[in-house]
Design an enzyme around this catalytic site. Structure first.
Site, PDB file in Angstrom:
ATOM      1  N   PHE A 127      64.073   4.464  12.820  1.00  0.00           N
ATOM      2  CA  PHE A 127      63.688   4.514  11.637  1.00  0.00           C
ATOM      3  C   PHE A 127      63.427   3.216  11.384  1.00  0.00           C
ATOM      4  O   PHE A 127      64.334   2.375  11.450  1.00  0.00           O
ATOM      5  CB  PHE A 127      64.345   5.417  10.766  1.00  0.00           C
ATOM      6  CG  PHE A 127      63.709   5.573   9.448  1.00  0.00           C
ATOM      7  CD1 PHE A 127      62.719   6.742   9.257  1.00  0.00           C
ATOM      8  CD2 PHE A 127      63.646   4.883   8.244  1.00  0.00           C
ATOM      9  CE1 PHE A 127      62.151   7.053   8.264  1.00  0.00           C
ATOM     10  CE2 PHE A 127      63.074   5.257   7.230  1.00  0.00           C
ATOM     11  CZ  PHE A 127      61.982   6.510   6.998  1.00  0.00           C
ATOM     12  N   ASP A 199      73.725   5.577  12.083  1.00  0.00           N
ATOM     13  CA  ASP A 199      72.996   6.305  10.887  1.00  0.00           C
ATOM     14  C   ASP A 199      72.755   7.804  11.126  1.00  0.00           C
ATOM     15  O   ASP A 199      72.416   8.337  11.967  1.00  0.00           O
ATOM     16  CB  ASP A 199      71.436   5.741  10.837  1.00  0.00           C
ATOM     17  CG  ASP A 199      70.831   6.054   9.592  1.00  0.00           C
ATOM     18  OD1 ASP A 199      71.010   7.046   9.226  1.00  0.00           O
ATOM     19  OD2 ASP A 199      69.735   5.126   9.352  1.00  0.00           O
ATOM     20  N   TYR A 224      69.633  12.677   0.284  1.00  0.00           N
ATOM     21  CA  TYR A 224      68.446  13.677  -0.086  1.00  0.00           C
ATOM     22  C   TYR A 224      67.840  14.547   0.827  1.00  0.00           C
ATOM     23  O   TYR A 224      66.831  15.449   0.585  1.00  0.00           O
ATOM     24  CB  TYR A 224      67.500  13.066  -1.016  1.00  0.00           C
ATOM     25  CG  TYR A 224      66.984  11.776  -0.002  1.00  0.00           C
ATOM     26  CD1 TYR A 224      65.984  11.888   0.927  1.00  0.00           C
ATOM     27  CD2 TYR A 224      67.209  10.381  -0.516  1.00  0.00           C
ATOM     28  CE1 TYR A 224      65.533  10.803   1.615  1.00  0.00           C
ATOM     29  CE2 TYR A 224      66.697   9.309   0.441  1.00  0.00           C
ATOM     30  CZ  TYR A 224      65.734   9.589   1.310  1.00  0.00           C
ATOM     31  OH  TYR A 224      65.500   8.261   2.014  1.00  0.00           O
ATOM     32  N   LYS A 225      68.264  14.473   2.273  1.00  0.00           N
ATOM     33  CA  LYS A 225      67.921  15.400   3.405  1.00  0.00           C
ATOM     34  C   LYS A 225      68.657  16.395   3.266  1.00  0.00           C
ATOM     35  O   LYS A 225      68.656  17.454   2.474  1.00  0.00           O
ATOM     36  CB  LYS A 225      67.732  14.320   4.630  1.00  0.00           C
ATOM     37  CG  LYS A 225      66.894  13.168   4.518  1.00  0.00           C
ATOM     38  CD  LYS A 225      66.882  12.337   5.567  1.00  0.00           C
ATOM     39  CE  LYS A 225      65.779  11.232   5.402  1.00  0.00           C
ATOM     40  NZ  LYS A 225      66.139   9.921   6.140  1.00  0.00           N
ATOM     41  N   ARG A 373      55.997  17.619  12.149  1.00  0.00           N
ATOM     42  CA  ARG A 373      57.491  17.614  12.397  1.00  0.00           C
ATOM     43  C   ARG A 373      57.766  18.789  11.421  1.00  0.00           C
ATOM     44  O   ARG A 373      57.603  18.681  10.504  1.00  0.00           O
ATOM     45  CB  ARG A 373      57.896  16.318  11.633  1.00  0.00           C
ATOM     46  CG  ARG A 373      59.345  15.880  12.012  1.00  0.00           C
ATOM     47  CD  ARG A 373      59.762  14.636  11.725  1.00  0.00           C
ATOM     48  NE  ARG A 373      59.733  14.507  10.245  1.00  0.00           N
ATOM     49  CZ  ARG A 373      60.435  13.580   9.403  1.00  0.00           C
ATOM     50  NH1 ARG A 373      61.458  12.945  10.178  1.00  0.00           N
ATOM     51  NH2 ARG A 373      60.481  13.648   7.959  1.00  0.00           N
TER      52      ARG A 373
HETATM   53  C1  LIG Z   1      65.449   8.850   5.793  1.00  0.00           C
HETATM   54  C2  LIG Z   1      66.218   7.755   6.513  1.00  0.00           C
HETATM   55  C3  LIG Z   1      66.523   6.405   5.889  1.00  0.00           C
HETATM   56  C4  LIG Z   1      66.005   6.320   4.380  1.00  0.00           C
HETATM   57  O1  LIG Z   1      66.499   5.205   3.861  1.00  0.00           O
HETATM   58  P1  LIG Z   1      66.376   4.949   2.428  1.00  0.00           P
HETATM   59  O2  LIG Z   1      67.221   3.531   2.288  1.00  0.00           O
HETATM   60  O3  LIG Z   1      67.132   6.078   1.529  1.00  0.00           O
HETATM   61  O4  LIG Z   1      65.004   5.013   2.069  1.00  0.00           O
HETATM   62  C5  LIG Z   1      67.063   5.555   6.659  1.00  0.00           C
HETATM   63  N1  LIG Z   1      67.167   5.735   8.012  1.00  0.00           N
HETATM   64  C6  LIG Z   1      66.790   6.783   8.428  1.00  0.00           C
HETATM   65  C7  LIG Z   1      67.234   6.966  10.072  1.00  0.00           C
HETATM   66  C8  LIG Z   1      66.195   7.883   7.847  1.00  0.00           C
HETATM   67  O5  LIG Z   1      66.020   9.030   8.510  1.00  0.00           O
END
Ligand SMILES: *Cc1c(COP(=O)(O)O)cnc(C)c1O
Length: 414
Positions: A127, A199, A224-225, A373
């Site tokens: 990401f 992560d 939040y996921k 997705r």
């Molecule tokens: C959703 C996600 C994030 C989100 O990071 P924020 O700091 O909450 O915006 C980070 N890393 C991964 C792999 C994600 O899927």
């Protein structure tokens, strides 16, 4: 697998041991929600708890609520509930800040534990924010650190030299849903003398995770996921107990101080995982997350994984049979053991196809340049939803109704 038709799938729903959890969520009528991997829906308990927090704790309790309503303990309280979901030791997780910020903190701590090594290994397909945070941190450090990106997981062994301080990977890839073997990767990282940072944005609440069993050093993840903590919910950070004494993070706000209310002018780090806090927690958001986490105490993660695999298998099988020849290519691992709780298909007009699906109430999302997705969240997604979603997808592709101008207009968030 038995013949897949809607009746057979509805029968699976009737026998599903997790079916009762659907009623714990507020899901709008006419919506098939396949985007809980991006923003979890609203758990009913959250509506009540946040309302009570606003009206009673804030409205009446005012500042007294930091003590009387336990606001001050929310980061460790919510962290404790998360630790049970990710196989973390007690008192090794705090809910705080965002995933990006937490990554900054654990990365900085990891690099300081490996002062003679200058390389952080990650994946090109990670990401982007994860990679951006490494760039910002290494620039700030100014010690010649380097980000080494591998093209795919099979290239990891070659990337692991004596110069590697940390391997920083997302356990389940946000695009393809590819899931690393956490224990095996952590072990090879350790054999090369590196620390392992995971992560868990697409893992916590999505697949069984065993951080302690894998020997992970640090981890971060998203609230939040799959944890349904609400838009922009606090994220979390994990530090293995064996590192907690030596680990230091640079965002030394007063919540990571030994005695914040002593108001000493000198910083002295507190002990334990609270050292990874920074400033005042967002109480309303933290209350929402903490309430949402209560749902998990009754969830059997093995049953969750079993249903997740069944949902994704069923979706792949139905899309490939019913939409054959309509331009879709599977972009997720076919092997269930290598797949998280999402499925992606590539389509050259992926963006308007997804907009056409959303217009019919089938909500997934689009990841540039061409990925449709779909997240499968076993607590509220039904097998019959999979059938209905594929029915819409097939119809949209056959009629080419996605090719209307309104479906091509790009919004800021895809
Ligand atoms: C959703 C996600 C994030 C989100 O990071 P924020 O700091 O909450 O915006 C980070 N890393 C991964 C792999 C994600 O899927």
């Amino acid at each position: 697998m038995t013949a897949l038709d809607r009746d057979a799938l509805a029968a699976r729903d009737a026998a599903d041991p997790l079916a009762r959890f659907r009623n714990d969520f507020e899901l709008p009528d006419g919506v098939i929600y396949l985007d809980g991997n991006s923003l979890g829906p609203l758990p009913r308990v959250v509506r009540e708890r946040v309302a009570a927090c606003v009206t009673e704790e804030w409205g009446t309790g005012l500042i007294r609520s930091w003590n009387s309503a336990g606001w001050i303990d929310l980061p460790t309280k919510a962290g404790g509930k998360i630790s049970a979901l990710i196989g973390a030791e007690p008192e090794s997780v705090v809910a705080t800040d965002s995933t990006s910020v937490n990554l900054f903190k654990v990365l900085a701590a990891a690099l300081a534990l490996r002062p003679d090594r200058k390389v952080i290994v990650s994946e090109k397909s990670n990401f982007p924010t994860d990679l951006y945070m490494v760039e910002g941190l290494t620039e700030l450090f100014g010690k010649g650190h380097e980000l080494r990106l591998i093209e795919d997981p099979s290239k990891l062994p070659e990337a692991l030299g004596k110069d590697v301080a940390a391997v920083m990977l997302t356990h389940v890839n946000y695009r393809s849903g590819y899931m690393h073997d956490m224990a095996a990767v952590t072990k090879s990282g350790h054999e090369a003398g590196a620390l392992a940072i995971w992560d868990l944005a697409h893992s916590a609440g999505a697949v069984p995770v065993d951080l302690a069993g894998a020997g992970a050093d640090f981890a971060v993840g998203c609230g939040y996921k799959y944890l349904n903590g609400g838009p922009g919910a606090p994220a979390f950070a994990y530090v293995a107990p064996r590192h907690q004494e030596a680990a230091r993070q640079p965002l030394t706000g007063w919540f990571s101080h030994k005695a914040p209310f002593a108001f000493d002018h000198r910083f002295e780090a507190t002990d334990g995982i609270k050292r990874f806090l920074c400033g005042t927690p967002p109480v309303l958001a933290m209350t929402a997350l903490d309430a949402a986490l209560d749902l998990w105490s009754e969830v059997d993660m093995a049953a969750l994984r079993e249903k997740s695999v069944a949902l994704t298998e069923c979706f792949i099988e139905l899309v490939e049979s019913r939409c054959a020849g309509l331009g879709l290519t599977l972009a997720s691992p076919r092997e269930a053991a290598q797949r998280g709780s999402q499925v992606s298909f590539a389509h050259e007009s992926g963006y308007p196809v997804m907009q056409a699906l959303i217009a019919r109430g089938v909500i997934g999302d689009f990841r540039a340049p061409d990925l449709l997705r779909f997240g499968f969240t076993p607590l509220y997604t039904r097998f019959a939803d999979v059938w209905d979603a594929v029915t819409h997808l097939e119809d949209i592709l056959r009629t080419r109704c996605w090719d209307r101008p309104e479906f091509h207009a790009r919004a800021a968030v895809t």
